[in-house]
Motif scaffolding. Structure first.
Motif, mmCIF file in Angstrom:
data_model
loop_
_atom_site.group_PDB
_atom_site.id
_atom_site.type_symbol
_atom_site.label_atom_id
_atom_site.label_comp_id
_atom_site.label_asym_id
_atom_site.label_seq_id
_atom_site.Cartn_x
_atom_site.Cartn_y
_atom_site.Cartn_z
ATOM 1 N N ASP A 88 44.149 42.497 18.789
ATOM 2 C CA ASP A 88 44.783 42.199 20.067
ATOM 3 C C ASP A 88 44.882 43.409 20.983
ATOM 4 O O ASP A 88 45.328 43.290 22.127
ATOM 5 C CB ASP A 88 46.185 41.632 19.834
ATOM 6 N N TYR A 89 44.477 44.586 20.497
ATOM 7 C CA TYR A 89 44.489 45.797 21.332
ATOM 8 C C TYR A 89 43.502 45.597 22.477
ATOM 9 O O TYR A 89 42.363 45.173 22.258
ATOM 10 C CB TYR A 89 44.089 46.998 20.485
ATOM 11 N N PRO A 90 43.892 45.866 23.728
ATOM 12 C CA PRO A 90 43.004 45.581 24.867
ATOM 13 C C PRO A 90 41.672 46.316 24.787
ATOM 14 O O PRO A 90 41.634 47.543 24.641
ATOM 15 C CB PRO A 90 43.823 46.021 26.081
ATOM 16 N N ALA A 91 40.584 45.557 24.890
ATOM 17 C CA ALA A 91 39.246 46.108 24.672
ATOM 18 C C ALA A 91 38.874 47.166 25.701
ATOM 19 O O ALA A 91 38.244 48.170 25.359
ATOM 20 C CB ALA A 91 38.226 44.972 24.683
ATOM 21 N N LEU A 92 39.254 46.973 26.957
ATOM 22 C CA LEU A 92 38.897 47.958 27.977
ATOM 23 C C LEU A 92 39.565 49.297 27.711
ATOM 24 O O LEU A 92 38.962 50.351 27.886
ATOM 25 C CB LEU A 92 39.290 47.454 29.368
ATOM 26 N N LEU A 93 40.816 49.258 27.284
ATOM 27 C CA LEU A 93 41.538 50.497 27.013
ATOM 28 C C LEU A 93 40.931 51.223 25.818
ATOM 29 O O LEU A 93 40.890 52.457 25.782
ATOM 30 C CB LEU A 93 43.013 50.198 26.760
ATOM 31 N N ALA A 94 40.463 50.476 24.829
ATOM 32 C CA ALA A 94 39.876 51.100 23.638
ATOM 33 C C ALA A 94 38.614 51.881 23.962
ATOM 34 O O ALA A 94 38.190 52.731 23.169
ATOM 35 C CB ALA A 94 39.564 50.028 22.596
ATOM 36 N N PRO A 109 51.341 40.401 25.017
ATOM 37 C CA PRO A 109 50.181 41.280 24.846
ATOM 38 C C PRO A 109 48.890 40.724 25.423
ATOM 39 O O PRO A 109 48.021 41.486 25.853
ATOM 40 C CB PRO A 109 50.078 41.431 23.322
ATOM 41 N N ALA A 110 48.741 39.394 25.457
ATOM 42 C CA ALA A 110 47.512 38.808 25.998
ATOM 43 C C ALA A 110 47.309 39.166 27.460
ATOM 44 O O ALA A 110 46.172 39.161 27.955
ATOM 45 C CB ALA A 110 47.545 37.287 25.833
ATOM 46 N N ARG A 111 48.381 39.486 28.175
ATOM 47 C CA ARG A 111 48.251 39.872 29.584
ATOM 48 C C ARG A 111 47.423 41.144 29.742
ATOM 49 O O ARG A 111 46.843 41.391 30.802
ATOM 50 C CB ARG A 111 49.628 40.099 30.210
ATOM 51 N N LEU A 112 47.360 41.953 28.713
ATOM 52 C CA LEU A 112 46.623 43.215 28.803
ATOM 53 C C LEU A 112 45.118 43.009 28.794
ATOM 54 O O LEU A 112 44.356 43.941 29.045
ATOM 55 C CB LEU A 112 47.026 44.142 27.647
ATOM 56 N N TRP A 113 44.677 41.779 28.476
ATOM 57 C CA TRP A 113 43.255 41.452 28.485
ATOM 58 C C TRP A 113 42.823 40.866 29.829
ATOM 59 O O TRP A 113 41.626 40.684 30.071
ATOM 60 C CB TRP A 113 42.946 40.443 27.374
ATOM 61 N N HIS A 114 43.758 40.561 30.695
ATOM 62 C CA HIS A 114 43.416 39.897 31.949
ATOM 63 C C HIS A 114 42.729 40.883 32.894
ATOM 64 O O HIS A 114 43.103 42.053 32.957
ATOM 65 C CB HIS A 114 44.686 39.352 32.601
ATOM 66 N N PRO A 115 41.698 40.451 33.646
ATOM 67 C CA PRO A 115 41.035 41.352 34.604
ATOM 68 C C PRO A 115 42.054 41.968 35.548
ATOM 69 O O PRO A 115 42.866 41.268 36.148
ATOM 70 C CB PRO A 115 40.062 40.427 35.348
ATOM 71 N N LEU A 142 46.752 36.918 44.422
ATOM 72 C CA LEU A 142 46.326 35.594 44.883
ATOM 73 C C LEU A 142 44.920 35.262 44.410
ATOM 74 O O LEU A 142 44.584 34.100 44.167
ATOM 75 C CB LEU A 142 46.390 35.517 46.413
ATOM 76 N N ASP A 143 44.081 36.293 44.274
ATOM 77 C CA ASP A 143 42.715 36.106 43.792
ATOM 78 C C ASP A 143 42.640 36.012 42.270
ATOM 79 O O ASP A 143 41.549 35.891 41.711
ATOM 80 C CB ASP A 143 41.821 37.256 44.264
ATOM 81 N N GLY A 144 43.796 36.109 41.589
ATOM 82 C CA GLY A 144 43.807 35.966 40.139
ATOM 83 C C GLY A 144 43.721 37.256 39.366
ATOM 84 O O GLY A 144 43.606 37.239 38.133
ATOM 85 N N TRP A 145 43.785 38.408 40.049
ATOM 86 C CA TRP A 145 43.745 39.692 39.359
ATOM 87 C C TRP A 145 45.146 40.098 38.910
ATOM 88 O O TRP A 145 46.134 39.810 39.575
ATOM 89 C CB TRP A 145 43.200 40.784 40.277
ATOM 90 N N SER A 146 45.210 40.769 37.797
ATOM 91 C CA SER A 146 46.455 41.411 37.385
ATOM 92 C C SER A 146 46.553 42.750 38.095
ATOM 93 O O SER A 146 45.548 43.440 38.294
ATOM 94 C CB SER A 146 46.462 41.623 35.868
ATOM 95 N N VAL A 147 47.760 43.124 38.506
ATOM 96 C CA VAL A 147 48.001 44.395 39.188
ATOM 97 C C VAL A 147 48.675 45.344 38.198
ATOM 98 O O VAL A 147 49.753 45.044 37.677
ATOM 99 C CB VAL A 147 48.877 44.201 40.432
#
Length: 379
Positions: A88-94, A109-115, A142-147
């Motif tokens: 579950d560790y975020p792939a981009l951060l790894a 934790p799943a929020r850390l995987w969101h674009p 609004l475009d669905g990105w996490s900030v």
């Protein structure tokens, strides 16, 4: 998300509490199946990994006070600890050079995987800077990105608050203290709102106070969780510039808003633009600028998740050609109408972490659309 056993949490906390330089502990964790196995390997393995005498002493005899404090924090609802080797560790951060050994997470934790896009800048922005931070973060949400930002005063707080004001908006805060406290204190309510709708994360254990050196270090996590970093306002010596540098070093995009030549808080942005950062004036320029990188990182993430490569897929528009049964199950759970995460979990039987990872891949492949925290098949 499965709750890790006490032994696993204790072992991972022990590695975190050993302190000192990060690379030896990263090597140690990567060399064994899990943190408990790394501890059982004993002093000779610790020495071989490059751990200093002080680190080896703390691995053998961890600080009982901080260990108990960390375990007590983890026993509370929505509190998690993700080790680097945890699925579950975020792939981009790894993917960054020195990823955190572990992440303490207050929230989902799943929020850390969101674009995600990092929005950072001055702690004392101009009125215009505050407006820009709010407007860009709102448009991204609004475009669905996490900030993603750092919960600091100024631009950070504006970005978090703007994302939360969007229905279904998502935001992640990365902090430089233990998560049982809030720094600065006046953001305690904002911390709670973010944890309830996204996640607040730290690489530092509960009980860790605000230490000046930890703030520049946390900026690599902000950059590492994000596909790109947007700098709103920044002086020539600014933590936001550290985040931008970390983003560039990780191969992520860097965007900067230009400002008046008379505005000292714009000079850092102008320097970034001279160094190659993308000059942006509208939020759409940020999302457009991330397209190529998103496709590249989607390929890397797809490989991590054992999904087929682009070359292996026939060109079908009616349905994704992923052969993995979980992807097929997710596709059947999706509809032409936007569907929330809770409904997708019920329909597919998959976990939030699994769905977030697969939805990221499918969204970046152009198969799925995300808006207001809901997902649907792309026409």
């Amino acid at each position: 998300m499965p709750i890790p056993c006490l032994a696993t949490s204790t072992a991972l906390l022990t590695l975190v509490l050993a302190g000192g330089t990060l690379p030896p502990r990263l090597r140690l964790l990567r060399a064994f199946p899990d943190a408990a196995a790394a501890l059982r390997a004993g002093p000779s393995a610790w020495r071989a990994a490059g751990c200093t005498p002080a680190q080896r002493a703390r691995l053998a005899l961890p600080d009982e006070h901080y260990l108990a404090r960390g375990l007590a924090w983890l026993a509370e609802d929505q509190h998690h600890l993700l080790g680097l080797t945890d699925p579950d560790y975020p792939a981009l951060l790894a993917q960054i050079d020195e990823p955190p050994l572990a992440l303490f997470v207050d929230g989902e934790p799943a929020r850390l995987w969101h674009p995600a896009v990092a929005v950072v800048g001055s702690r004392s922005p101009t009125p215009g800077g505050r407006e820009h931070a709010h407007a860009f973060a709102t448009a991204l949400a609004l475009d669905g990105w996490s900030v993603v930002s750092g919960l600091a005063t100024g631009v950070d707080a504006q970005a978090h608050d703007a994302a939360l004001q969007v229905t279904g908006g998502m935001t992640v805060a990365v902090v430089a203290t233990g998560l049982e406290q809030t720094y600065p204190r006046q953001h305690a309510a904002l911390h709670a709102r973010i944890a309830g709708n996204g996640a607040v994360v730290s690489e530092y254990p509960p009980g860790m106070p605000a230490i000046q050196a930890h703030f520049p270090a946390r900026n690599r996590i902000i950059a590492g969780l994000s596909l790109g970093t947007l700098v709103i306002e920044a002086a020539e010596r600014s933590g936001a510039l550290i985040t931008a540098r970390c983003a560039a070093e990780a191969g992520r995009e860097v965007f900067a808003l230009p400002g008046s030549i008379r505005n000292a808080r714009a000079r850092g942005c102008h320097r970034l633009i001279r160094q190659g950062a993308a000059l942006v004036e509208e939020p759409a320029e940020v999302t457009t600028g991330l397209t190529a990188l998103a496709q590249t990182l989607a390929g890397a993430l797809r490989s991590r998740l054992d999904a087929p490569t682009e070359q292996a897929r026939p060109a079908l528009k009616s349905a994704p050609s992923y052969t993995d049964p979980d992807y097929q199950c997710l596709w059947k759970a999706l509809d032409d109408d936007p569907t929330g995460m809770d409904s997708l979990i019920q329909r597919s039987g998959l976990t939030a972490a699994q769905l977030s990872a697969m939805l990221l891949v499918m969204e970046l492949d152009g198969k799925v659309m995300a808006a207001y925290g809901r997902y649907c098949r792309k026409p």
